[in-house]
Design a protein around this motif. Structure first.
Motif, PDB file in Angstrom:
ATOM      1  N   SER A  72      47.002  33.809  26.664  1.00  0.00           N
ATOM      2  CA  SER A  72      45.920  34.750  26.364  1.00  0.00           C
ATOM      3  C   SER A  72      46.450  36.170  26.471  1.00  0.00           C
ATOM      4  CB  SER A  72      44.766  34.546  27.341  1.00  0.00           C
ATOM      5  OG  SER A  72      45.173  34.891  28.642  1.00  0.00           O
ATOM      6  N   ASN A  74      48.747  37.689  29.100  1.00  0.00           N
ATOM      7  CA  ASN A  74      49.523  38.111  30.266  1.00  0.00           C
ATOM      8  C   ASN A  74      50.832  37.334  30.436  1.00  0.00           C
ATOM      9  OD1 ASN A  74      47.890  40.204  31.080  1.00  0.00           O
ATOM     10  ND2 ASN A  74      46.582  38.905  32.354  1.00  0.00           N
ATOM     11  N   HIS A 157      54.604  30.925  42.469  1.00  0.00           N
ATOM     12  CA  HIS A 157      53.625  31.441  43.437  1.00  0.00           C
ATOM     13  C   HIS A 157      53.887  30.896  44.837  1.00  0.00           C
ATOM     14  CE1 HIS A 157      51.310  33.625  40.485  1.00  0.00           C
ATOM     15  NE2 HIS A 157      51.374  32.577  39.686  1.00  0.00           N
ATOM     16  N   GLY A 179      40.893  33.499  40.638  1.00  0.00           N
ATOM     17  CA  GLY A 179      40.448  32.789  39.441  1.00  0.00           C
ATOM     18  C   GLY A 179      41.447  31.688  39.099  1.00  0.00           C
ATOM     19  N   ILE A 180      40.950  30.665  38.365  1.00  0.00           N
ATOM     20  CA  ILE A 180      41.836  29.553  37.985  1.00  0.00           C
ATOM     21  C   ILE A 180      41.922  29.442  36.464  1.00  0.00           C
ATOM     22  CG2 ILE A 180      42.347  27.115  38.286  1.00  0.00           C
ATOM     23  CD1 ILE A 180      40.452  27.021  40.619  1.00  0.00           C
ATOM     24  N   GLY A 181      43.156  29.494  35.971  1.00  0.00           N
ATOM     25  CA  GLY A 181      43.397  29.288  34.541  1.00  0.00           C
ATOM     26  C   GLY A 181      44.296  28.078  34.379  1.00  0.00           C
ATOM     27  N   THR A 182      45.617  28.303  34.475  1.00  0.00           N
ATOM     28  CA  THR A 182      46.544  27.164  34.491  1.00  0.00           C
ATOM     29  C   THR A 182      46.491  26.461  35.841  1.00  0.00           C
ATOM     30  OG1 THR A 182      48.406  28.433  35.382  1.00  0.00           O
ATOM     31  CG2 THR A 182      48.149  28.419  32.994  1.00  0.00           C
ATOM     32  N   GLY A 183      46.064  27.185  36.886  1.00  0.00           N
ATOM     33  CA  GLY A 183      46.051  26.631  38.241  1.00  0.00           C
ATOM     34  C   GLY A 183      47.293  27.000  39.040  1.00  0.00           C
ATOM     35  N   GLY A 184      48.273  27.635  38.391  1.00  0.00           N
ATOM     36  CA  GLY A 184      49.536  27.932  39.069  1.00  0.00           C
ATOM     37  C   GLY A 184      49.364  28.793  40.315  1.00  0.00           C
ATOM     38  N   THR A 185      48.536  29.825  40.228  1.00  0.00           N
ATOM     39  CA  THR A 185      48.384  30.744  41.371  1.00  0.00           C
ATOM     40  C   THR A 185      47.758  30.031  42.555  1.00  0.00           C
ATOM     41  OG1 THR A 185      47.965  32.518  39.763  1.00  0.00           O
ATOM     42  CG2 THR A 185      47.483  32.985  42.083  1.00  0.00           C
ATOM     43  N   GLU A 232      38.305  35.825  30.109  1.00  0.00           N
ATOM     44  CA  GLU A 232      39.731  35.847  29.744  1.00  0.00           C
ATOM     45  C   GLU A 232      40.654  35.489  30.900  1.00  0.00           C
ATOM     46  OE1 GLU A 232      41.909  38.942  27.470  1.00  0.00           O
ATOM     47  OE2 GLU A 232      40.017  39.051  26.379  1.00  0.00           O
ATOM     48  N   GLY A 233      41.477  34.485  30.700  1.00  0.00           N
ATOM     49  CA  GLY A 233      42.468  34.089  31.705  1.00  0.00           C
ATOM     50  C   GLY A 233      42.034  32.908  32.547  1.00  0.00           C
ATOM     51  N   ILE A 234      40.710  32.647  32.637  1.00  0.00           N
ATOM     52  CA  ILE A 234      40.255  31.558  33.513  1.00  0.00           C
ATOM     53  C   ILE A 234      39.251  30.654  32.790  1.00  0.00           C
ATOM     54  CG2 ILE A 234      40.702  32.863  35.618  1.00  0.00           C
ATOM     55  CD1 ILE A 234      37.682  33.323  35.884  1.00  0.00           C
ATOM     56  N   SER A 277      39.083  38.554  35.098  1.00  0.00           N
ATOM     57  CA  SER A 277      39.058  37.453  36.077  1.00  0.00           C
ATOM     58  C   SER A 277      38.893  37.997  37.495  1.00  0.00           C
ATOM     59  CB  SER A 277      40.314  36.592  35.952  1.00  0.00           C
ATOM     60  OG  SER A 277      41.462  37.342  36.267  1.00  0.00           O
ATOM     61  N   ASP A 306      45.305  41.266  37.162  1.00  0.00           N
ATOM     62  CA  ASP A 306      45.704  42.349  36.261  1.00  0.00           C
ATOM     63  C   ASP A 306      44.733  43.511  36.404  1.00  0.00           C
ATOM     64  OD1 ASP A 306      43.509  41.324  34.908  1.00  0.00           O
ATOM     65  OD2 ASP A 306      44.577  40.901  33.036  1.00  0.00           O
ATOM     66  N   TYR A 311      41.042  45.608  29.373  1.00  0.00           N
ATOM     67  CA  TYR A 311      39.722  45.132  28.921  1.00  0.00           C
ATOM     68  C   TYR A 311      38.762  46.288  28.653  1.00  0.00           C
ATOM     69  CZ  TYR A 311      41.836  41.147  31.232  1.00  0.00           C
ATOM     70  OH  TYR A 311      42.726  40.183  31.625  1.00  0.00           O
TER      71      TYR A 311
HETATM   72  C1  PLP Z   1      43.918  37.728  33.871  1.00  0.00           C
HETATM   73  C2  PLP Z   1      44.206  36.382  34.412  1.00  0.00           C
HETATM   74  N1  PLP Z   1      43.534  35.966  35.471  1.00  0.00           N
HETATM   75  C3  PLP Z   1      43.715  34.740  35.992  1.00  0.00           C
HETATM   76  C4  PLP Z   1      44.617  33.880  35.444  1.00  0.00           C
HETATM   77  C5  PLP Z   1      44.750  32.515  36.037  1.00  0.00           C
HETATM   78  O1  PLP Z   1      45.920  32.351  36.778  1.00  0.00           O
HETATM   79  P1  PLP Z   1      46.562  30.928  36.819  1.00  0.00           P
HETATM   80  O2  PLP Z   1      47.005  30.628  35.426  1.00  0.00           O
HETATM   81  O3  PLP Z   1      47.716  31.061  37.758  1.00  0.00           O
HETATM   82  O4  PLP Z   1      45.538  29.964  37.280  1.00  0.00           O
HETATM   83  C6  PLP Z   1      45.342  34.276  34.331  1.00  0.00           C
HETATM   84  C7  PLP Z   1      46.269  33.358  33.687  1.00  0.00           C
HETATM   85  O5  PLP Z   1      46.777  33.590  32.612  1.00  0.00           O
HETATM   86  C8  PLP Z   1      45.154  35.564  33.808  1.00  0.00           C
HETATM   87  O6  PLP Z   1      45.841  36.008  32.737  1.00  0.00           O
END
Ligand code: PLP
Length: 332
Positions: A72, A74, A157, A179-185, A232-234, A277, A306, A311
């Motif tokens: 997306s 970042n 992470h 926030g959770i997107g890929t879950g990596g963090t 965006e991102g989650i 996020s 971020d 945004y």
């Molecule tokens: C702005 C933003 N917030 C949160 C996340 C989620 O982080 P993660 O992918 O480690 O769960 C992302 C992931 O791309 C992101 O770009």
């Protein structure tokens, strides 16, 4: 960072600050880790670096090859900045819904961009994920970093963000929210922090309708996956391989509109523009503060991946004012 592949960029070691305004409002100690201090202005520089380093070390790509990612914005930007510095080409498949600010940054960083339609989910033929995968499979000397299924995402992470947080808070952190997107963090930080002190609460945030809250409770995806209002991102409609539920205590779901209101509310009171996020994390505090039951001596860390400058059009445009009903409850 573990600089095996040397890069002339300083990633990680981002600051943590206490937010007096939020601490007073929620009657506990609230800290923010500001990840916009990374070179690509987001936390995603960390997995980007680990995934690139891993690919080079394992000879999965040769000099001058192309790094490919579905992002997306970042992660794509982190990959573009790092890979271009190392002499590689970069191709990023970006969702049409991505903010123009992020697309501009990707182009400035030298990435070649393809806009894709993610409205039918990431398994659809037209999606960023599918098109990135098929591009890398057909192209010579191309490597798909695949953040959703790359173990280096969690590892980045676990090895950097988690230890930084533990050291910067002198081991006094009681709650971690992101926030959770890929879950990596959340998976990497959560795993590291729980290894230091089991009592630390690891809480995730996702948009209402995303499926990870259900997965955390039932360890299976829901039968019916409905489209939802993405932040965006989650938010996901599938369970990413880089999401490890093990260290996570709870996931809160928030509305997109409330997140937008919270971004503006936070800006009005602090003069700081947070990202989308990050605003969702603020929304979780607002909507669930009764359930969260903070004590006055808790140390709550909010993870801001971020910055609001990404945004401006979506969160801070002149015509997107705080809605009257929410403004009332936020100020109350
Ligand atoms: C702005 C933003 N917030 C949160 C996340 C989620 O982080 P993660 O992918 O480690 O769960 C992302 C992931 O791309 C992101 O770009």
């Amino acid at each position: 960072m573990n600089n095996i592949v040397p890069i002339p960029l300083s990633i990680g070691n981002t600051p943590i600050r206490k937010c007096d305004f939020l601490s007073e409002y929620f009657k506990t100690n609230i800290f923010v880790k500001d990840e916009f201090h990374n070179p690509g202005m987001s936390s995603k520089d960390r997995p980007a670096y680990f995934m690139i380093q891993d690919a080079i070390q394992r000879n999965r790509i040769q000099a001058g090859g192309t790094f490919v990612e579905a992002s997306s914005g970042n992660t794509g930007l982190g990959i573009a900045l790092i890979a271009r510095q190392l002499g590689y080409k970069v191709k990023i498949f970006v969702s049409k819904s991505c903010s123009q600010e992020k697309i501009d940054k990707l182009e400035e960083a030298g990435a070649s961009i393809e806009l894709c339609d993610n409205s039918n989910g990431l398994q659809d033929f037209q999606s960023t994920q599918f098109r990135a995968q098929s591009f890398a499979a057909k192209e010579q000397n191309a490597y798909f970093t695949n953040q959703y299924y790359n173990t280096q995402n969690i590892r980045a992470h676990y090895r950097t963000t988690g230890p930084e947080i533990w050291e910067q808070t002198d081991g006094q952190i009681t709650h971690f929210l992101c926030g959770i997107g890929t879950g990596g963090t959340i998976s990497g930080v959560g795993r590291f922090l729980k290894e230091q002190a089991k009592a630390i609460r690891i809480w995730g945030v996702e948009p209402r309708g995303s499926i990870l809250q259900h997965y955390l409770k039932h360890r299976t995806a829901p039968n019916a996956v409905r489209p939802f209002d993405a932040i965006e991102g989650i938010g996901r409609n599938f369970v990413p391989g880089s999401f490890d539920p093990q260290p996570i205590d709870q996931i809160f779901q928030v509305e997109k509109d409330v997140s937008i209101d919270m971004a503006q509310w936070y800006y009005q009171h602090t003069d700081i523009r947070c990202g989308f996020s990050s605003a969702a994390v603020l929304a979780s505090l607002k909507c669930y503060s009764a359930a969260m039951r903070f004590h006055s001596d808790d140390n709550v860390l909010l993870f801001f991946p971020d910055h609001g400058s990404r945004y401006l059009s979506k969160l801070y445009a002149e015509n997107s004012k705080v809605s009257t009903s929410n403004a009332h409850s936020l100020n109350g």
